[in-house]
Write a protein that holds these residues in place. Sequence first.
Motif, PDB file in Angstrom:
ATOM      1  N   TRP A 153      19.351   7.830   7.465  1.00  0.00           N
ATOM      2  CA  TRP A 153      19.019   6.491   7.010  1.00  0.00           C
ATOM      3  C   TRP A 153      17.831   6.574   6.056  1.00  0.00           C
ATOM      4  CZ3 TRP A 153      18.382   8.185  12.044  1.00  0.00           C
ATOM      5  CH2 TRP A 153      17.070   8.347  12.493  1.00  0.00           C
ATOM      6  N   THR A 154      17.547   5.443   5.422  1.00  0.00           N
ATOM      7  CA  THR A 154      16.486   5.338   4.417  1.00  0.00           C
ATOM      8  C   THR A 154      15.541   4.211   4.809  1.00  0.00           C
ATOM      9  OG1 THR A 154      17.854   6.190   2.615  1.00  0.00           O
ATOM     10  CG2 THR A 154      16.020   4.763   1.985  1.00  0.00           C
ATOM     11  N   TYR A 155      14.245   4.435   4.598  1.00  0.00           N
ATOM     12  CA  TYR A 155      13.246   3.385   4.828  1.00  0.00           C
ATOM     13  C   TYR A 155      12.803   2.811   3.491  1.00  0.00           C
ATOM     14  CZ  TYR A 155      12.612   4.954   9.666  1.00  0.00           C
ATOM     15  OH  TYR A 155      12.805   5.275  10.983  1.00  0.00           O
ATOM     16  N   ILE A 156      12.560   1.504   3.477  1.00  0.00           N
ATOM     17  CA  ILE A 156      11.989   0.842   2.304  1.00  0.00           C
ATOM     18  C   ILE A 156      10.844  -0.028   2.773  1.00  0.00           C
ATOM     19  CG2 ILE A 156      12.391  -0.747   0.381  1.00  0.00           C
ATOM     20  CD1 ILE A 156      15.349   0.036   0.499  1.00  0.00           C
ATOM     21  N   GLY A 157       9.698   0.128   2.125  1.00  0.00           N
ATOM     22  CA  GLY A 157       8.545  -0.724   2.388  1.00  0.00           C
ATOM     23  C   GLY A 157       8.234  -1.528   1.139  1.00  0.00           C
ATOM     24  N   GLY A 158       7.933  -2.798   1.294  1.00  0.00           N
ATOM     25  CA  GLY A 158       7.624  -3.630   0.134  1.00  0.00           C
ATOM     26  C   GLY A 158       7.198  -5.020   0.566  1.00  0.00           C
ATOM     27  N   SER A 159       7.166  -5.935  -0.380  1.00  0.00           N
ATOM     28  CA  SER A 159       6.784  -7.307  -0.087  1.00  0.00           C
ATOM     29  C   SER A 159       7.837  -7.971   0.796  1.00  0.00           C
ATOM     30  CB  SER A 159       6.642  -8.097  -1.391  1.00  0.00           C
ATOM     31  OG  SER A 159       7.913  -8.237  -2.010  1.00  0.00           O
ATOM     32  N   ARG A 160       7.463  -9.099   1.398  1.00  0.00           N
ATOM     33  CA  ARG A 160       8.416  -9.836   2.230  1.00  0.00           C
ATOM     34  C   ARG A 160       9.650 -10.231   1.418  1.00  0.00           C
ATOM     35  NH1 ARG A 160       6.539 -11.426   7.179  1.00  0.00           N
ATOM     36  NH2 ARG A 160       4.284 -11.299   7.519  1.00  0.00           N
ATOM     37  N   GLU A 161       9.434 -10.642   0.178  1.00  0.00           N
ATOM     38  CA  GLU A 161      10.543 -11.052  -0.674  1.00  0.00           C
ATOM     39  C   GLU A 161      11.466  -9.876  -0.970  1.00  0.00           C
ATOM     40  OE1 GLU A 161       7.352 -11.630  -1.300  1.00  0.00           O
ATOM     41  OE2 GLU A 161       7.234 -13.794  -0.904  1.00  0.00           O
ATOM     42  N   CYS A 162      10.888  -8.722  -1.247  1.00  0.00           N
ATOM     43  CA  CYS A 162      11.667  -7.519  -1.538  1.00  0.00           C
ATOM     44  C   CYS A 162      12.495  -7.111  -0.322  1.00  0.00           C
ATOM     45  CB  CYS A 162      10.724  -6.398  -1.951  1.00  0.00           C
ATOM     46  SG  CYS A 162      11.521  -4.799  -2.221  1.00  0.00           S
ATOM     47  N   ILE A 163      11.865  -7.031   0.827  1.00  0.00           N
ATOM     48  CA  ILE A 163      12.577  -6.601   2.039  1.00  0.00           C
ATOM     49  C   ILE A 163      13.626  -7.621   2.441  1.00  0.00           C
ATOM     50  CG2 ILE A 163      12.322  -5.959   4.456  1.00  0.00           C
ATOM     51  CD1 ILE A 163      11.241  -3.957   2.308  1.00  0.00           C
ATOM     52  N   SER A 164      13.336  -8.894   2.253  1.00  0.00           N
ATOM     53  CA  SER A 164      14.316  -9.933   2.567  1.00  0.00           C
ATOM     54  C   SER A 164      15.561  -9.774   1.701  1.00  0.00           C
ATOM     55  CB  SER A 164      13.704 -11.315   2.359  1.00  0.00           C
ATOM     56  OG  SER A 164      14.648 -12.328   2.626  1.00  0.00           O
ATOM     57  N   ALA A 165      15.381  -9.418   0.430  1.00  0.00           N
ATOM     58  CA  ALA A 165      16.526  -9.224  -0.463  1.00  0.00           C
ATOM     59  C   ALA A 165      17.411  -8.085   0.029  1.00  0.00           C
ATOM     60  CB  ALA A 165      16.040  -8.955  -1.882  1.00  0.00           C
ATOM     61  N   VAL A 166      16.776  -7.024   0.523  1.00  0.00           N
ATOM     62  CA  VAL A 166      17.541  -5.883   1.036  1.00  0.00           C
ATOM     63  C   VAL A 166      18.236  -6.245   2.343  1.00  0.00           C
ATOM     64  CG1 VAL A 166      17.379  -3.512   1.892  1.00  0.00           C
ATOM     65  CG2 VAL A 166      16.035  -4.201  -0.101  1.00  0.00           C
ATOM     66  N   LEU A 167      17.517  -6.894   3.256  1.00  0.00           N
ATOM     67  CA  LEU A 167      18.074  -7.225   4.562  1.00  0.00           C
ATOM     68  C   LEU A 167      19.251  -8.191   4.472  1.00  0.00           C
ATOM     69  CD1 LEU A 167      14.836  -7.657   6.721  1.00  0.00           C
ATOM     70  CD2 LEU A 167      16.499  -5.793   6.854  1.00  0.00           C
ATOM     71  N   HIS A 168      19.249  -9.052   3.494  1.00  0.00           N
ATOM     72  CA  HIS A 168      20.290 -10.076   3.391  1.00  0.00           C
ATOM     73  C   HIS A 168      21.359  -9.749   2.367  1.00  0.00           C
ATOM     74  CE1 HIS A 168      16.923 -12.325   5.304  1.00  0.00           C
ATOM     75  NE2 HIS A 168      17.924 -12.817   6.017  1.00  0.00           N
ATOM     76  N   ASP A 169      21.329  -8.551   1.825  1.00  0.00           N
ATOM     77  CA  ASP A 169      22.340  -8.165   0.851  1.00  0.00           C
ATOM     78  C   ASP A 169      23.661  -7.870   1.556  1.00  0.00           C
ATOM     79  OD1 ASP A 169      22.878  -7.303  -2.050  1.00  0.00           O
ATOM     80  OD2 ASP A 169      23.620  -5.616  -0.871  1.00  0.00           O
ATOM     81  N   PRO A 170      24.800  -8.351   1.045  1.00  0.00           N
ATOM     82  CA  PRO A 170      26.075  -8.122   1.711  1.00  0.00           C
ATOM     83  C   PRO A 170      26.610  -6.706   1.552  1.00  0.00           C
ATOM     84  CG  PRO A 170      26.401  -9.360  -0.319  1.00  0.00           C
ATOM     85  CD  PRO A 170      24.919  -9.249  -0.114  1.00  0.00           C
TER      86      PRO A 170
END
Length: 198
Positions: A153-170
């Motif tokens: 797996w891969t980790y990504i750290g960033g702003s709330r907006e950035c991480i939200s975009a990744v978490l909610h991507d289909p």
Amino acid sequence: RRSSDGTLVPVSWAAIAEANGRTPHPEMQFEGLVDMWPYTAESDHGQPPLWDHWPEEGSLPYEQAARLVDLLSPHTGTPHRCWFAVWEGFGGLRTDAARAPAFDLPDRRYHLLQGLLALLVESCCDPPGYQSANLCWPDDRAWCMATEIDFTWTYIGGSRECISAVLHDPVIEALPAELDHGITVFSDPINPVPPRPQ
């Protein structure tokens, strides 16, 4: 899994967990989801027709790398200047990667390259294999992505907006991670890992 024409079709860990009566969650381990260990006789063919190829270790799949270029680009002011690090121990490193300056992190030595964020999809190794960079971050350090060589797996750290975009991507299967989450095969507190083969 491999389709009838031979191409690899992504299968989400959540789908595999559901098929096996397991629970997907941020600390899940693949061995616990499928109740087997890799490189054993029973794992040679996976779970047809659900999956037949174990997750790659240490490399972000090409399709996900391409999607992350689109997702992460709006969250940096320097998509034209990003840094890429690849572990020196991979066989078949491209000449430019093998000759790039190197730096050390605990227990790892990496070669450092620089370029457009779009280069995230380029393999750091010569064909026919595909190897993504292990670390990537933009020059403004707005976010950082890490694919450890021993992880699937891969980790990504960033702003709330950035991480939200990744978490909610289909397209991207992503779950929120916490600093105290376990990272070993035995750290899944919900889905038991089978006994290690003798």
